[in-house]
Design a protein around this motif. Structure first.
Motif, mmCIF file in Angstrom:
data_model
loop_
_atom_site.group_PDB
_atom_site.id
_atom_site.type_symbol
_atom_site.label_atom_id
_atom_site.label_comp_id
_atom_site.label_asym_id
_atom_site.label_seq_id
_atom_site.Cartn_x
_atom_site.Cartn_y
_atom_site.Cartn_z
ATOM 1 N N GLU A 168 43.056 26.618 30.532
ATOM 2 C CA GLU A 168 42.964 27.993 30.152
ATOM 3 C C GLU A 168 41.762 28.429 29.510
ATOM 4 O OE1 GLU A 168 45.790 29.200 27.171
ATOM 5 O OE2 GLU A 168 46.293 27.328 26.456
ATOM 6 N N VAL A 216 46.579 32.264 37.104
ATOM 7 C CA VAL A 216 46.779 33.708 36.771
ATOM 8 C C VAL A 216 45.373 34.018 36.205
ATOM 9 C CG1 VAL A 216 48.035 35.402 35.268
ATOM 10 C CG2 VAL A 216 49.069 33.716 36.402
ATOM 11 N N LEU A 242 44.291 31.348 33.472
ATOM 12 C CA LEU A 242 45.195 30.272 33.344
ATOM 13 C C LEU A 242 45.542 29.346 34.662
ATOM 14 C CD1 LEU A 242 47.880 32.556 31.346
ATOM 15 C CD2 LEU A 242 45.915 31.051 30.391
ATOM 16 N N VAL A 243 45.115 28.093 34.691
ATOM 17 C CA VAL A 243 45.292 27.385 35.929
ATOM 18 C C VAL A 243 46.265 26.227 35.350
ATOM 19 C CG1 VAL A 243 44.394 26.265 37.614
ATOM 20 C CG2 VAL A 243 43.188 27.917 36.798
#
Lengths: 377, 109
Positions: free
Chosen positions: A100, A63, A90-91
């Motif tokens: 992040e 995201v 954010l992964v």
């Protein structure tokens, strides 16, 4: 200082041992997250003798979130326009690892009476960190992270979250970043008490975008869920150079149940710079019996704060810390209105009382948009 | 002074370790039921919806007692985005795992 570092490492090792022990001896909870649906479970057609089967839950998606904001601040003889953008990436990798990162770009366009507009842009990496969810109670964090001192820095610093746009004086002491490692988590003790904790160390860095101090410290919070009250204590030991010192802080948040009122505040003390506190109340106006459509999306807030300068501050290079040069107090009254759940307009009026600089008004107006885009579907 | 700080740090973290160890070695809480004991499908699903939250606490209450402390408004978004953001908030706000899962369910309703 080696004593403290040794103590920190020893205690962390003991904590990890205790957690590992607890994991192996504890009750067997239903499996969750990656292989068992929790939120969106669908009934599976299972025979009574078979164990239950659940549909695999959807995993998280990378995201891009953050906010874009435009603020303005007016004081006698000075007007400022303050654009800001803070993208957050954010992964998630499975259910146990999250990468992040947040970058921050803040512009300051200043106009002083009788002078042309001037502007500067501050750029920096707020955090770029890897979070490893070791178990229910422990998360390890590595990289550059927001220093867990008080609550404003970690939880409230984003422009789209804070109730009053102007940050309290004492946040200059706590709004720092650390480069290093951190152990944190939360434990539910019983129905009335959760304990949350964070312990960290940080190395010194002068690199652009990654500036940090050599320091170690932590925060312990006691959260009473049924009362919706949290109180926390923070400690930091600055380890660098000639300015070794201890910083302490206390924070609290209370959400009253009978009325939609939040009260929060913090105290912080740095022996070389000063000490101070802020207390803030925010009241959701949704129960007002008039102008209901407007009031439903509105919140009123007030803040009171004081800062007491340390006699030693003259010996300290405070750099670009936004702290008053003499004892000061400030009151704010503000109003927030959510045009949409992700778009907020706010306005605040404040009065600053400053022993050396004199008393003056502070007006702020702002607009923030919080976004959250999936990077793929 | 340094020695005193060392002792404070040790006791603080040992206290946390003790509490965690005590917590994890308790018998299973009454609202956590082993899924293997269930024979009814609906009951199985229902049981996965319980967390180690305070008795009587619902997902709604977990949301209200945690998220609304800082967020006056939480925009609605897709399930997978929400899951990522709740993971992020679990770190940022020091939520327990059970609180985070309850909040995730609340937000995905």
């Amino acid at each position: 200082m080696k004593h403290i570092l040794r103590a920190f490492l020893l205690a962390t090792a003991l904590l990890a041992t205790a957690l590992a022990n607890g994991q192996t001896q504890g009750p067997q909870y239903p499996r969750q997250e990656s292989d068992v649906a929790v939120g969106n479970a669908l009934p599976a057609t299972t025979a009574p003798t078979q164990g239950p089967q659940y549909q695999k839950q959807e995993s998280g998606v990378p995201v891009l979130t953050g906010f874009v904001g435009l603020g303005s601040e007016f004081e006698p003889g000075q007007q400022q326009v303050l654009p800001a953008i803070s993208p957050i990436l954010l992964v998630p990798i499975g259910s146990r690892i999250l990468f992040e990162s947040e970058a921050e770009f803040e512009g300051t366009y200043t106009h002083m009476t009788g002078q042309p507009w001037d502007h500067t842009w501050d750029k920096g990496i707020e955090y770029v960190q890897a979070d490893v969810f070791v178990n229910k109670y422990l998360t390890l964090v590595g990289g550059r992270f927001l220093t867990p001192f008080g609550t404003f820095n970690e939880r409230l610093h984003s422009g789209w979250i804070r109730n009053i746009q102007t940050a309290p004086f004492i946040t200059a002491l706590e709004m720092t970043d650390s480069n290093g490692g951190q152990a944190r988590g939360a434990v539910s003790i019983n129905r009335n008490l959760n304990i949350n904790y964070a312990a960290y160390f940080s190395a010194s860095s002068d690199t652009d975008w990654f500036v940090s101090d050599r320091a170690a410290g932590g925060r312990v919070g006691l959260f009473f869920p049924t009362a919706r009250f949290e109180v926390g204590g923070s400690y930091q030991r600055k380890l660098g150079g000639d300015t070794r010192r201890n910083l302490v802080g206390v924070d609290w948040t209370w959400q009253l149940k009978p009325i939609p009122l939040d009260i929060r505040g913090e105290f912080a003390r740095d022996p070389l710079i000063g000490k101070g506190y802020w207390v803030e109340g925010a009241y959701r106006m949704r129960r007002m019996p008039f102008a209901k459509a407007f009031m439903k999306k509105s919140q009123a807030g007030v803040r009171m704060e004081q800062f007491f300068v340390s006699p030693l501050m003259g010996t300290m290079d405070t750099g670009d810390m936004e702290i008053p040069s003499s004892d000061a107090k400030r009151v704010f009254a503000g109003w927030s209105y959510w045009i949409r759940p992700d778009v907020r307009a706010n306005f605040a009026y404040g009065r600053e009382f400053n022993r050396d600089e004199g008393d003056h008004n502070v007006w702020t107006v702002g607009l923030t948009y919080r976004f959250a885009f999936p990077l793929w579907r | 002074m340094k020695t005193r700080l060392s002792f404070i740090a040790i006791f603080l973290l040992l206290g946390i370790a003790f509490v965690v160890a005590a917590q994890t070695s308790k018998p299973a809480a009454q609202n956590i039921v082993s899924a293997n004991n269930n024979t009814n499908t609906n009951a199985n699903v229902q049981n996965t919806h319980t967390w180690h939250l305070p008795t009587g606490f619902t997902a709604d209450q977990a949301y209200k007692s945690n998220c609304t402390r800082c967020h006056a408004e939480v925009p609605k978004m897709g399930t997978r985005r929400t899951k990522t953001i709740v993971q992020h908030m679990r770190v940022r706000a020091n939520l327990t795992q059970d609180e985070a899962e309850a909040i995730l369910e609340y937000l995905n309703r």
